[in-house]
Design a protein around this motif. Structure first.
Motif, mmCIF file in Angstrom:
data_model
loop_
_atom_site.group_PDB
_atom_site.id
_atom_site.type_symbol
_atom_site.label_atom_id
_atom_site.label_comp_id
_atom_site.label_asym_id
_atom_site.label_seq_id
_atom_site.Cartn_x
_atom_site.Cartn_y
_atom_site.Cartn_z
ATOM 1 N N GLU A 50 0.944 -1.442 0.084
ATOM 2 C CA GLU A 50 0.092 -0.060 -0.201
ATOM 3 C C GLU A 50 0.900 1.060 -0.031
ATOM 4 N N GLU A 51 0.623 2.100 -0.977
ATOM 5 C CA GLU A 51 1.269 3.481 -0.912
ATOM 6 C C GLU A 51 0.447 4.466 -0.495
ATOM 7 N N THR A 52 1.206 5.175 0.056
ATOM 8 C CA THR A 52 0.531 6.519 0.754
ATOM 9 C C THR A 52 1.536 7.859 0.468
ATOM 10 N N GLY A 53 1.095 9.198 0.728
ATOM 11 C CA GLY A 53 1.994 10.271 0.635
ATOM 12 C C GLY A 53 1.730 10.735 -0.613
ATOM 13 N N GLY A 54 0.756 10.486 -1.610
ATOM 14 C CA GLY A 54 0.537 11.236 -2.796
ATOM 15 C C GLY A 54 -0.276 12.576 -2.600
ATOM 16 N N GLY A 55 -0.232 13.404 -3.589
ATOM 17 C CA GLY A 55 -1.266 14.388 -3.366
ATOM 18 C C GLY A 55 -0.614 15.700 -4.472
ATOM 19 N N LEU A 56 -1.305 16.873 -4.356
ATOM 20 C CA LEU A 56 -1.051 18.064 -5.203
ATOM 21 C C LEU A 56 0.006 18.716 -4.807
ATOM 22 N N VAL A 57 1.009 18.964 -5.292
ATOM 23 C CA VAL A 57 2.131 20.042 -5.072
ATOM 24 C C VAL A 57 2.543 21.159 -6.310
ATOM 25 N N GLN A 58 2.868 22.079 -5.659
ATOM 26 C CA GLN A 58 3.328 23.041 -6.692
ATOM 27 C C GLN A 58 4.727 22.479 -7.311
ATOM 28 N N PRO A 59 5.058 23.229 -8.642
ATOM 29 C CA PRO A 59 6.502 22.924 -9.150
ATOM 30 C C PRO A 59 7.299 23.086 -7.986
ATOM 31 N N GLY A 60 8.519 22.467 -7.996
ATOM 32 C CA GLY A 60 9.469 22.854 -7.043
ATOM 33 C C GLY A 60 9.424 22.038 -5.562
ATOM 34 N N GLY A 61 8.052 21.704 -5.375
ATOM 35 C CA GLY A 61 7.710 21.211 -4.102
ATOM 36 C C GLY A 61 8.275 19.773 -3.679
ATOM 37 N N SER A 62 7.831 19.346 -2.537
ATOM 38 C CA SER A 62 8.381 17.971 -2.101
ATOM 39 C C SER A 62 6.965 17.311 -1.584
ATOM 40 N N LEU A 63 7.610 15.775 -2.013
ATOM 41 C CA LEU A 63 6.335 14.838 -1.332
ATOM 42 C C LEU A 63 7.364 13.806 -0.841
#
Length: 133
Positions: A5-18
């Motif tokens: 199971e994967e978690t931690g995805g989302g919407l981020v601006q260019p240059g951002g981190s996840l």
């Protein structure tokens, strides 16, 4: 039953981190190399990174080298991928995969592009990463 199971995805601006996380059940995660793969809309699946069972070996696709870092904590049965400097072209569904092959460049980019071969075990359901302003 083997599951990831994967978690931690989302919407981020260019240059951002996840930071993506992958947890496994039904098998001894610390005995397997684990890979991260992704698939963008309308594109083929792509190998991103992999890590050996002992964490002594890691490999990255050229497109993410220097920006993404894969790691694992076998005591917690977790594999992580820190993604920095995200760009719109990183937008994709990201999957963690139990590998039956060594973590190696060919595992990320097989000659025939076949990610359904015997070297690839169970896939997680994926987590969406969207990089957009």
């Amino acid at each position: 039953q083997v599951q990831l199971e994967e978690t931690g995805g989302g919407l981020v601006q260019p240059g951002g981190s996840l930071r993506l996380s992958c947890t496994g059940s039904g098998f001894y995660l610390d005995a397997y190399a684990i890979g991260w793969f992704r698939q963008a809309p309308g594109k083929e699946r792509e190998g991103v990174s992999c890590i050996s069972a002992s964490a002594h070996a890691t490999f990255y696709a050229e497109s993410v080298r220097g920006r993404f870092t894969i790691s694992r904590d076998n005591a917690k049965k977790m594999v992580y991928m820190q993604m920095d400097g995200l760009q719109p072209e990183d937008t994709a569904v990201y999957y963690c995969v139990q590998l039956h092959a060594p973590c190696a460049p060919l595992t990320l980019a097989p000659f025939n592009g076949d990610f359904d071969g015997p070297g690839y075990g169970t896939w997680g359901r994926g987590t969406q990463v969207t990089v957009s302003s």
